[in-house]
Structures are given as C-alpha cells and as structure tokens.
Write a protein that holds these residues in place. Structure first.
Motif, short mmCIF file in Angstrom:
data_model
loop_
_atom_site.label_atom_id
_atom_site.label_comp_id
_atom_site.label_asym_id
_atom_site.label_seq_id
_atom_site.Cartn_x
_atom_site.Cartn_y
_atom_site.Cartn_z
N ALA A 133 -6.18 7.97 -11.77
CA ALA A 133 -4.98 6.38 -10.57
C ALA A 133 -3.60 6.29 -11.43
CB ALA A 133 -5.75 5.20 -11.14
N ALA A 134 -3.25 5.48 -10.57
CA ALA A 134 -1.74 5.14 -10.97
C ALA A 134 -0.70 3.45 -10.75
CB ALA A 134 -0.47 6.43 -11.08
N GLY A 135 -0.26 3.34 -10.87
CA GLY A 135 0.22 1.90 -10.20
C GLY A 135 1.57 1.89 -10.35
N LEU A 136 2.24 0.77 -9.87
CA LEU A 136 4.03 0.82 -9.63
C LEU A 136 4.35 -0.56 -9.27
CD1 LEU A 136 6.65 1.69 -10.17
CD2 LEU A 136 6.96 2.37 -7.71
N TYR A 137 4.76 -1.50 -10.15
CA TYR A 137 5.09 -2.95 -8.98
C TYR A 137 5.70 -2.91 -9.98
CZ TYR A 137 4.64 -8.10 -8.88
OH TYR A 137 5.19 -9.33 -8.60
N ARG A 138 7.27 -3.32 -8.58
CA ARG A 138 8.63 -3.62 -8.80
C ARG A 138 8.76 -5.56 -8.64
NH1 ARG A 138 12.74 -0.04 -9.08
NH2 ARG A 138 12.47 1.68 -9.15
N SER A 139 9.23 -6.33 -8.87
CA SER A 139 9.29 -7.52 -8.71
C SER A 139 10.73 -7.56 -7.18
CB SER A 139 9.48 -8.21 -10.00
OG SER A 139 10.45 -10.13 -9.41
N GLY A 140 10.73 -8.88 -6.45
CA GLY A 140 11.77 -8.93 -5.91
C GLY A 140 12.35 -9.93 -6.88
N GLU A 141 12.67 -11.00 -7.71
CA GLU A 141 13.17 -11.10 -8.61
C GLU A 141 14.13 -10.49 -9.26
OE1 GLU A 141 14.06 -14.62 -8.72
OE2 GLU A 141 12.32 -15.36 -6.70
N LEU A 287 -3.29 5.61 -1.29
CA LEU A 287 -2.36 4.99 -1.35
C LEU A 287 -2.21 3.73 -0.58
CD1 LEU A 287 0.45 5.43 -2.59
CD2 LEU A 287 1.24 5.39 -0.42
N LEU A 288 -2.16 2.71 -1.59
CA LEU A 288 -2.39 1.22 -1.16
C LEU A 288 -1.32 0.98 -1.72
CD1 LEU A 288 -5.91 0.72 -2.85
CD2 LEU A 288 -5.47 1.26 -0.80
N CYS A 289 -0.73 -0.23 -0.81
CA CYS A 289 0.51 -0.51 -1.15
C CYS A 289 1.04 -2.05 -0.85
CB CYS A 289 1.59 0.16 -0.53
SG CYS A 289 1.99 0.49 1.69
N THR A 290 1.70 -2.72 -1.09
CA THR A 290 2.13 -3.77 -0.34
C THR A 290 3.45 -3.98 1.09
OG1 THR A 290 3.79 -4.61 -2.23
CG2 THR A 290 1.68 -5.32 -1.67
N ASP A 291 3.64 -5.01 1.53
CA ASP A 291 4.76 -4.84 2.21
C ASP A 291 6.28 -4.43 1.87
OD1 ASP A 291 5.43 -7.56 1.88
OD2 ASP A 291 4.59 -8.70 3.66
N GLY A 292 6.47 -5.19 0.77
CA GLY A 292 7.83 -4.67 0.07
C GLY A 292 8.54 -3.42 -0.12
N LEU A 293 6.88 -2.27 -0.07
CA LEU A 293 7.86 -0.60 0.03
C LEU A 293 7.81 -0.82 2.06
CD1 LEU A 293 7.68 2.16 -0.68
CD2 LEU A 293 4.96 2.28 -0.77
N ILE A 294 7.31 -0.80 2.76
CA ILE A 294 7.53 -0.31 3.69
C ILE A 294 8.53 -1.14 4.59
CG2 ILE A 294 5.40 0.97 4.08
CD1 ILE A 294 4.36 -2.09 6.09
N GLU A 295 8.55 -2.45 4.15
CA GLU A 295 9.53 -3.57 4.96
C GLU A 295 11.37 -2.84 3.91
OE1 GLU A 295 8.67 -7.36 4.81
OE2 GLU A 295 6.84 -6.07 6.70
N ASN A 330 9.11 6.23 -6.51
CA ASN A 330 9.63 5.38 -7.63
C ASN A 330 10.62 6.00 -7.58
OD1 ASN A 330 9.94 2.85 -9.60
ND2 ASN A 330 9.36 4.39 -11.11
N THR A 331 10.86 6.80 -7.58
CA THR A 331 12.56 7.79 -7.79
C THR A 331 13.17 7.63 -5.91
OG1 THR A 331 11.56 9.81 -7.86
CG2 THR A 331 12.19 8.47 -9.00
N ILE A 346 2.17 -1.09 -5.71
CA ILE A 346 1.56 0.46 -5.40
C ILE A 346 0.31 0.83 -5.50
CG2 ILE A 346 2.06 2.71 -4.28
CD1 ILE A 346 5.23 2.24 -4.77
N LEU A 347 -0.28 1.03 -5.63
CA LEU A 347 -1.98 1.98 -6.33
C LEU A 347 -1.84 3.11 -5.64
CD1 LEU A 347 -3.73 1.38 -8.58
CD2 LEU A 347 -5.36 -0.12 -6.92
N ALA A 348 -2.45 4.55 -6.42
CA ALA A 348 -3.11 6.26 -6.09
C ALA A 348 -4.15 5.99 -6.59
CB ALA A 348 -1.59 6.52 -5.77
N ILE A 349 -4.68 6.04 -6.05
CA ILE A 349 -6.32 6.76 -7.03
C ILE A 349 -6.93 8.43 -5.70
CG2 ILE A 349 -7.22 4.53 -7.08
CD1 ILE A 349 -8.77 4.83 -4.85
N ALA A 350 -7.21 9.03 -6.75
CA ALA A 350 -8.01 10.34 -6.15
C ALA A 350 -9.24 10.69 -6.51
CB ALA A 350 -6.76 11.64 -6.74
N PRO A 351 -10.42 11.57 -6.35
CA PRO A 351 -11.09 11.85 -7.05
C PRO A 351 -10.83 12.98 -7.66
CG PRO A 351 -11.77 11.40 -4.73
CD PRO A 351 -10.64 11.58 -4.84
#
Length: 360
Positions: A133-141, A287-295, A330-331, A346-351
C-alpha cells in the motif's frame, strides 16, 4: 520581502539624485520604517528608522552631496519630517512585533492542526496484511494538512479493508466528521460483518453526527474496498464516490458498479447498497482517490485526465507497485495544476503475491 526596505531605499536615493534640488524627495523616507515592518523584526525596524533619520538629515543639509545649505537642516518642514519618521518608526516597531506574534501563533495553530490530521490520517504502511500500500494527501488549505478527505486501510480476518472518502464542507467541522467516520470504520472492520455491514454501521454514525452538528445536509462520499486473497477478488461498495481505478497488464480501467447515495443520505434511498466484485491478482494495482485529483484544473480550466495519464505512464504492461503509482501522481499532478483548490487523497494497493500469514 526582506529585500523590500533596501529596494525602497535605493529607489528614493536614485530619485533624489535625478530630480531637481528643490524637490523634497527625501520626505519619501518617512515611509521606510513601515515598509521594513512587513519583513523585519522590531529591532530591524528600529535600525531602519534610525537610518532613515540620518539620511533625511544628510539630504536636507549637505551642500557637497545634495546642493542644500547646512542651515536647511533645521527648517520647520524638515523637523516635521524627522518627527513624522520617528512616529512612523514607533508604529512600525509595534506592527513588526505584532506580526511576529501572529506568525508564531499561526505556526503553533498549523502545527496542532497538522498533528491532528496526522493522527487521524495515519501514515500508510508499506505492507498491510497481504497487500502492498501507499498513500498521498494534499490539503486544499495552503501550508496545512487540514481538510475533509480521508483514507485508511486495515488487515482483518475477512481480508484487507480500505476506505477513501470526502466530507462535504471544510475546516474544523469537516475534520470532526473525518474523525467520527474513521473511528467508525476502524471499529466496524473488525466486528466480523461483511463490507455492507461496515457501510451500514458508518451510515448510522453519519446520521448521529448530522444530528449532533444540526446539519441536515452533512454527507460523505466514500468507497469501501475489501481484498480476499483466497479468491483473488476485490469487493467494492461505492457510496457516491469516484470509481476505483484498476491498473492491470497495461490496461487502466474504472471499476464501475451499482451506485449508492453518499453516507449520511441513506434514508433517502429506496434500495439498499449493493456490493460488486472484480478480479484482483498479483501485478494489479487498485487506485482510490478523491475528486480533488480529477477536478484539478490547469491554466486553461482543463481537468486532470487521470485515466489518460495513467495509461500513458503504465501502458507498457509492466506491473507497477503502489509506491510507483503514488510517486508518479505526486509529480505529475503539480505539472498540470499549480494551485490546489480542493483536498487530494490517494490510496493505492496491490496484492504482494505471497501466501504466507498476513502481516499485522
């Protein structure tokens, strides 16, 4: 900002040199302490004020440098300028001290808020149960981690369970809802029920949260995921959230399924949520993400093309790892947009492809 007082001083002195002698350009030095207050501390502003007073005297009464007579040094309008500069200097010292106190207060507030969010959104372990697993968080603030997006992943007896969500609203109210929802998820995943039971428990928690906050419009879009290593499938319950994206064998696909209303709005639905499954085997990345990524928009207002960018990067068929996918986003995302107007989670997981016992 630290160079602003010097730049202003140079500007005034150059203007003094190129303008006629009888032009009182030196009076512009009265503003110099206030300019310094935007960048320097109280002692720095006091030193700049003293420098401004000295320069005003030099410009007012130095025949060799400015063409003025020495007796002009103590003329009434020059004395008034000295007094004004001293008064502005005192105000500048007070402003600089107040600014520094405010900066220290903001730093403490941001540190507390960031510590709170890091407690809620705990760092994603590299390995959780039978998945990587790996995750990323970016705040709009800007400059903080405070936001209304959430994610988590847990290893349970039923399999590895993950959540990604987006709370309606922002600020401390959204943070409170994030805390309530994550607490409910972390309790429910270990209670032995299936993924729909977890979602139902979170729906009830959201109803209580809305009552406590007296907010009839409170809701959270969320996607819940469960990976079963024995069957090699992933189960998804989607409550009004962005569909999970599967990277498999060079193909990038959005895993669509039966939709359900966001958590908190369940009483408005006539039908119960439905879970759906999809194969999920070693070499795949979910890959799981919130709308802040696609918008996220570029300078032309174009949304970030998530699927196209993933196909361009991982379309060669080589199996990426979750870290690789997160590092790419992230880049690549900051290249698309310079300003983030919404939180991004964003959260990514893989077996990981082993049959040994799950890690804790």
């Amino acid at each position: 900002m630290r160079w602003l007082p010097l730049a202003y001083l140079v500007f005034v002195m150059v203007l003094e040199a190129v303008t006629p002698t009888d032009w009182a350009v030196s009076f512009l030095l009265i503003a110099l302490p206030m300019v310094a207050a935007y960048a320097l501390g109280p002692l720095g502003v006091a030193a700049v004020t003293l420098c401004a007073l000295v320069l005003e005297g030099v410009v007012a009464g130095t025949p060799c440098c400015t063409g003025h007579n020495l007796h002009q040094l103590w003329e009434t309008h020059h004395v008034a300028a000295y007094l004004d500069t001293g008064l502005v200097g005192l105000l500048g010292v007070a402003l600089a001290a107040h600014r520094q106190r405010q900066e220290r207060h903001l730093v403490r507030a941001h540190s507390v808020a960031e510590a709170l969010m890091r407690t809620l959104l705990r760092p994603v372990p590299h390995e959780v149960g039978r998945v990587l697993a790996a995750g990323l968080y970016r705040s709009g603030e800007v400059g903080t981690m405070v936001g209304g997006d959430l994610y988590d992943i847990r290893a349970t007896e039923a399999g590895e369970r993950a959540i990604i969500g987006d709370v309606r609203g922002k600020g401390l109210k959204a943070v409170r809802t994030v805390a309530a929802l994550l607490g409910s998820f972390r309790e429910a995943v270990d209670d032995g029920g299936d993924l729909l039971a977890v979602a139902a428990r979170m729906e009830r928690r959201m109803a209580r949260e809305a009552d406590e906050l007296r907010d009839n419009e409170l809701f959270v879009t969320a996607a819940l995921v469960e990976y079963a290593a024995r069957s090699g499938r992933v189960t998804i319950v989607n409550h009004g959230h962005i569909e999970p994206v599967l990277i498999s064998g060079g193909r990038v696909t959005a895993l669509t399924g039966p939709p359900a209303l966001p958590l908190g709005l369940g009483t408005l639905a006539d039908e119960e949520p439905v879970a759906y499954t999809h194969p999920f085997t070693p070499g795949d990345v979910l890959l799981l993400c919130t709308d802040g990524l696609i918008e996220a928009r570029d300078h032309n207002g174009v949304f970030y093309p998530l699927l196209d960018r993933l196909r361009h990067r991982f379309g060669d068929g080589a199996a990426p790892g979750p870290d690789e996918v997160i590092d790419f986003l992230n880049t690549d995302l900051p290249r698309h947009t310079r300003v983030f107007h919404d939180d991004v989670a964003i959260l990514a997981i893989a077996p990981h492809g082993t049959d040994g016992p799950p890690s804790p």
